[in-house]
Write an enzyme that holds these catalytic residues in place. Structure first.
Site, PDB file in Angstrom:
ATOM      1  N   ASP A   3      -0.032  -9.688   8.214  1.00 58.54           N
ATOM      2  CA  ASP A   3       1.297  -9.455   8.768  1.00 58.54           C
ATOM      3  C   ASP A   3       2.270 -10.410   8.080  1.00 58.54           C
ATOM      4  OD1 ASP A   3       3.608  -9.281  10.253  1.00 58.54           O
ATOM      5  OD2 ASP A   3       2.621  -9.397  12.202  1.00 58.54           O
ATOM      6  N   CYS A  63      12.942   3.501   0.880  1.00 56.64           N
ATOM      7  CA  CYS A  63      13.009   4.943   0.608  1.00 56.64           C
ATOM      8  C   CYS A  63      13.829   5.609   1.715  1.00 56.64           C
ATOM      9  CB  CYS A  63      11.613   5.556   0.488  1.00 56.64           C
ATOM     10  SG  CYS A  63      10.532   5.300   1.914  1.00 56.64           S
ATOM     11  N   ALA A  96       0.837  -1.201   0.000  1.00 60.48           N
ATOM     12  CA  ALA A  96       0.000   0.000   0.000  1.00 60.48           C
ATOM     13  C   ALA A  96       0.875   1.255   0.000  1.00 60.48           C
ATOM     14  CB  ALA A  96      -0.929  -0.018   1.207  1.00 60.48           C
ATOM     15  N   PRO A  97       0.394   2.331  -0.646  1.00 61.95           N
ATOM     16  CA  PRO A  97      -0.943   2.528  -1.241  1.00 61.95           C
ATOM     17  C   PRO A  97      -1.108   2.016  -2.660  1.00 61.95           C
ATOM     18  CG  PRO A  97       0.285   4.562  -1.367  1.00 61.95           C
ATOM     19  CD  PRO A  97       1.178   3.591  -0.641  1.00 61.95           C
TER      20      PRO A  97
END
Length: 437
Positions: free
Chosen positions: A298, A367, A253-254
């Site tokens: 998870d 990131c 996600a997203p």
């Protein structure tokens, strides 16, 4: 009848000045980020919940974000105007930071900056705040063109990347970054570049100005593109066409990378732990008309039913690489958080590799600008997993100006493509499983 005490109406001078609720929300945002360590976007809902107008909500966010971008230099001005240093988390310091950011960066009239600041310190040192603000504004205080980074962040990044990257990071955080769009149909790149009035740096990509109203642009409603930084689009690009094969998109996600993979012909199983973010991913898939199986789970307890051809693990990380979009990260993240994230990444990476077919490929991405979450993570993996090897990356898969930095690795930083709007900081590794574990 018992006499009830009457409430005294505030005198005109005591009434809330125009624009005060937005400033109060901005103060709550800064407190959430700097004192409680919350991400700016996550704290926005609670801090600005009482604001009825979107414009007020936007102003609160803008004040807080600008303050965070220039925090080190704002503090230097404040410290130069006070006899005793105010504590970092003192409300007076927070209010002074905000007021100066408005006056010096948003060009708010000085009287308005002062008028909306003083009520925020009711019951506190109003005279101090008024005196410091008045003195600095009368003196013509100014901020440097390029903001300084927090000392700890600067030291860490200088040791890893050198002085040139520090200068680039200062330039990057000084301005809002452009918007990158990933296209559903990469063959339509020239058409969408013209229609959107942007520039294309790679097939399937268009870059436009930071101030664009995304939802009003052509192609948004029809789902022809989605917002995704160019650096963030690289991991999926490295997997190439799917031709109906199965790929896992983990921590998906997203959904930007999920949509890239689906558009490239992969059968995508997208997994994310967050219900809210998974719902957002489903909405993005619906808007673009792309198909993927979305699973909320998870990853430390979930497993696929059978091995797959490809895996994209966009691992949870410190997110320091997206500091120019989220300036709060460089004030919230330090060595402890980085070490905690690296431990989670190692566990997820080791687990995910077990779901890969022999000969299959895995892309690991973060990131982050921290080597511990990138280069060091892969070095440690290759040292203990003899069944895993780096895969040579074809430079033709990358936009011009983005180099392959090591076998099977790409590192993007804000000093790349500086004359074209720069890049977020990402680490990407392309790996292959050479034999069964």
């Amino acid at each position: 009848m018992t006499n009830q005490p009457t409430r005294r109406r505030p005198r005109p001078s005591e009434a809330e000045p125009q624009g005060f609720p937005a400033r109060r929300a901005a103060l709550r945002l800064l407190d959430a980020v700097l004192r409680r360590g919350q991400p700016l976007e996550q704290a926005l809902g609670a801090a600005a919940g009482g604001l009825a107008l979107p414009a007020d909500r936007g102003l609160a966010h803008n004040i807080a974000a600008l303050t965070l971008r220039h925090l080190v230099d704002l503090d230097a001005l404040i410290d130069g105007a006070t006899r005793q240093r105010l504590p970092d988390d003192a409300k007076a310091r927070m209010v002074l930071r905000m007021a100066l950011a408005q006056a010096l960066l948003l060009e708010t009239p000085h009287h308005a900056a002062v008028a909306t600041a003083l009520p925020l310190v009711d019951g506190g040192p109003r005279k101090l705040v008024h005196g410091v603000l008045s003195a600095l504004l009368k003196q013509g205080a100014a901020l440097p063109a390029l903001p300084r980074l927090p000392g700890e962040t600067e030291e860490r990044w200088r040791a890893a990347w050198g002085d040139e990257m520090i200068a680039a990071a200062s330039a990057a955080i000084a301005e809002r970054p452009p918007l990158d769009l990933s296209l559903r149909d990469r063959d339509a790149t020239a058409d969408w570049t013209e229609r959107l009035g942007g520039v294309s740096l790679a097939p399937g990509h268009v870059r436009i100005g930071a101030d664009a109203d995304v939802t009003a642009l052509p192609g948004y409603g029809s789902g022809d593109w989605w917002v995704q930084d160019l650096a963030a689009s690289l991991p999926a690009r490295l997997l190439g066409p799917g031709n109906g094969r199965t790929a896992l998109d983990l921590c998906a996600a997203p959904g930007g990378k999920t949509m890239q993979l689906a558009a490239a012909g992969w059968h995508v199983i997208a997994v994310d732990q967050s219900q809210r973010r998974s719902e957002r991913m489903r909405a993005n898939l619906a808007r673009t008309g792309l198909d993927a199986v979305v699973i909320q789970a998870d990853l430390l307890s979930w497993a696929p039913e059978e091995p797959v051809d490809a895996i994209l693990l966009d691992a949870p990380c410190s997110a320091t690489g997206i500091f120019r979009r989220h300036p709060d990260v460089i004030h919230r993240i330090g060595p402890r958080q980085i070490a905690e994230m690296a431990e989670i990444q190692a566990a997820l990476l080791d687990r995910a590799l077990g779901w890969l077919k022999p000969g299959g490929r895995l892309v690991y991405a973060t990131c982050s600008l921290e080597p511990a979450e990138g280069e060091a993570q892969i070095a440690a993996l290759l040292a203990h997993r003899r069944d895993i090897a780096p895969v040579d990356i074809d430079a033709a898969c990358l936009p011009a100006g983005i180099p392959v930095t090591a076998p099977g690795q790409v590192r993007t930083r804000p000093d790349l493509l500086a004359d074209l709007g720069r890049l977020d900081g990402f680490f990407i590794a392309l790996l292959s499983r050479t034999e069964p574990v």
